[in-house]
Write a protein that holds these residues in place. Structure first.
Motif, short mmCIF file in Angstrom:
data_model
loop_
_atom_site.label_atom_id
_atom_site.label_comp_id
_atom_site.label_asym_id
_atom_site.label_seq_id
_atom_site.Cartn_x
_atom_site.Cartn_y
_atom_site.Cartn_z
N ALA A 57 0.81 -1.22 0.00
CA ALA A 57 0.00 0.00 0.00
C ALA A 57 0.84 1.27 0.00
N THR A 65 -9.19 -3.68 -1.28
CA THR A 65 -9.13 -4.91 -0.51
C THR A 65 -10.18 -5.88 -1.02
N VAL A 73 -10.89 -7.55 7.02
CA VAL A 73 -10.84 -6.21 6.41
C VAL A 73 -10.52 -5.17 7.47
N LYS A 74 -11.17 -5.26 8.63
CA LYS A 74 -10.90 -4.33 9.73
C LYS A 74 -9.44 -4.40 10.16
N LEU A 77 -7.04 -3.02 7.20
CA LEU A 77 -7.13 -1.57 7.04
C LEU A 77 -6.61 -0.84 8.28
N LEU A 80 -2.90 -0.73 7.85
CA LEU A 80 -2.50 0.22 6.80
C LEU A 80 -2.62 1.66 7.29
N LEU A 81 -3.70 1.95 8.00
CA LEU A 81 -3.91 3.32 8.50
C LEU A 81 -2.90 3.68 9.57
N TYR A 90 -9.73 4.24 -0.03
CA TYR A 90 -9.79 2.81 0.25
C TYR A 90 -11.09 2.25 -0.32
N ASP A 92 -13.21 -1.24 -0.55
CA ASP A 92 -13.33 -2.62 -0.11
C ASP A 92 -14.33 -3.34 -1.00
N ILE A 104 -16.06 0.48 9.41
CA ILE A 104 -14.77 0.68 8.73
C ILE A 104 -14.74 2.06 8.08
N VAL A 108 -11.91 5.03 8.71
CA VAL A 108 -11.08 5.56 7.62
C VAL A 108 -11.26 7.07 7.50
N PHE A 115 -13.36 6.36 1.95
CA PHE A 115 -13.68 4.93 1.93
C PHE A 115 -14.96 4.69 1.16
#
Length: 293
Positions: A57, A65, A73-74, A77, A80-81, A90, A92, A104, A108, A115
């Motif tokens: 990323a 994703t 996913v949570k 991410l 990544l954050l 982002y 998903d 999520i 974000v 997001f």
């Protein structure tokens, strides 16, 4: 769009094909997957493969994703954050619950990025051909920003409203699909027992009011349409296990909204039993075999 860098986290049956189409379109694509085989395949397709999701990323303008469930996913991410505060978009495309998508999205946005939830319909065939249908939830600004990227991977991109609405319509769509597949299977088996030839059944119903995608594209009988998994021992375009996952998400939303989904419950029970019997890796259209039994 041509100078954008896209990261794809999850290079499996769907994500790998989506990443390949992005690379084919001339975009810089960086990818990660836990599977060595998936990484090797994507590398052949022109994707720059990294050892971690964070590395993949790094420097990306858009992060996609495609992962098995909302918890993953949570987790991804979140990592990544924490690693990179640079503003990104982002996307998903996993199939997760509406509530997970909205939670999520809030996290974000709190970090200064955009997001959207953009689940897909079309299976591996659509992913490979770049003809997926994207159902998008998010702000108009985020939707417009990523539309050219989604357009590379799909033929239908629909903005459905707020974050989570993409997942909402996906749950509704696949509940319809499951119910259609069940009643189509029952009708075919009834026709068989009444002495109807498969081709005659197909020729009439595909040109009559009973037609559906389940018949015209995914017919659960061999040798009537070239795209049918029934031609290949029900090797999946969309597996029964994934259909069951989507039905469970639909039932979760039905319960949360106090919606009585009688046919949805019947289809869910049928796929629960079908998957429990060891058929999860077969295409969901293979449920016709259970109807026959």
């Amino acid at each position: 769009m041509s100078n954008q860098t896209i990261a794809v986290i999850g290079l499996g049956n769907m994500g790998g094909r989506m990443a390949a189409n992005l690379a084919k379109a001339g975009l810089t694509v960086q990818g990660f997957d836990v599977s060595a085989e998936a990484k090797k395949s994507s590398k052949k397709d022109g994707v720059a493969v990294f050892d971690t999701a964070v590395e993949a990323a790094e420097g990306a303008d858009v992060v996609i994703t495609m992962l098995p469930n909302g918890d993953l996913v949570k987790k991804v991410l979140g990592e990544l954050l924490d690693a990179d505060s640079t503003a990104k978009v982002y996307i998903d495309s996993s199939t997760i619950s509406v509530q997970d998508a909205r939670e999520i999205g809030e996290s974000v946005y709190d970090r200064g990025s955009q997001f959207i939830d953009a689940p897909v319909s079309g299976g591996t065939t659509g992913a490979e051909a770049g003809t997926l249908a994207f159902m998008v939830g998010g702000t108009e600004e985020a939707f417009n920003q990523v539309h050219p990227v989604l357009d590379v991977m799909g033929r239908s991109i629909t903005h459905c409203g707020q974050v989570g609405n993409g997942q909402a319509v996906k749950a509704c769509n696949n509940m319809i699909l499951a119910v259609q597949q069940m009643v189509l299977s029952e009708a075919i088996v009834l026709g068989e027992r009444l002495g109807l030839d498969h081709q005659a059944f197909f020729d009439v119903v595909s040109n009559a009011t009973g037609n559906s995608w389940s018949l015209s594209v995914n017919a659960p009988i061999p040798d009537v349409v070239p795209t049918s998994p029934a031609n290949n021992d029900f090797q999946p375009g969309f597996s029964s296990a994934l259909m069951l996952k989507d039905l469970r998400l639909a039932m979760e939303s039905a319960q949360a909204t106090d919606t009585d989904t009688v046919l949805g419950k019947i289809a869910t029970q049928a796929f629960e039993e079908f998957v429990a019997a060891g058929n999860g890796n077969l295409d969901f259209s293979a449920v016709i075999n259970e109807v026959r039994r």
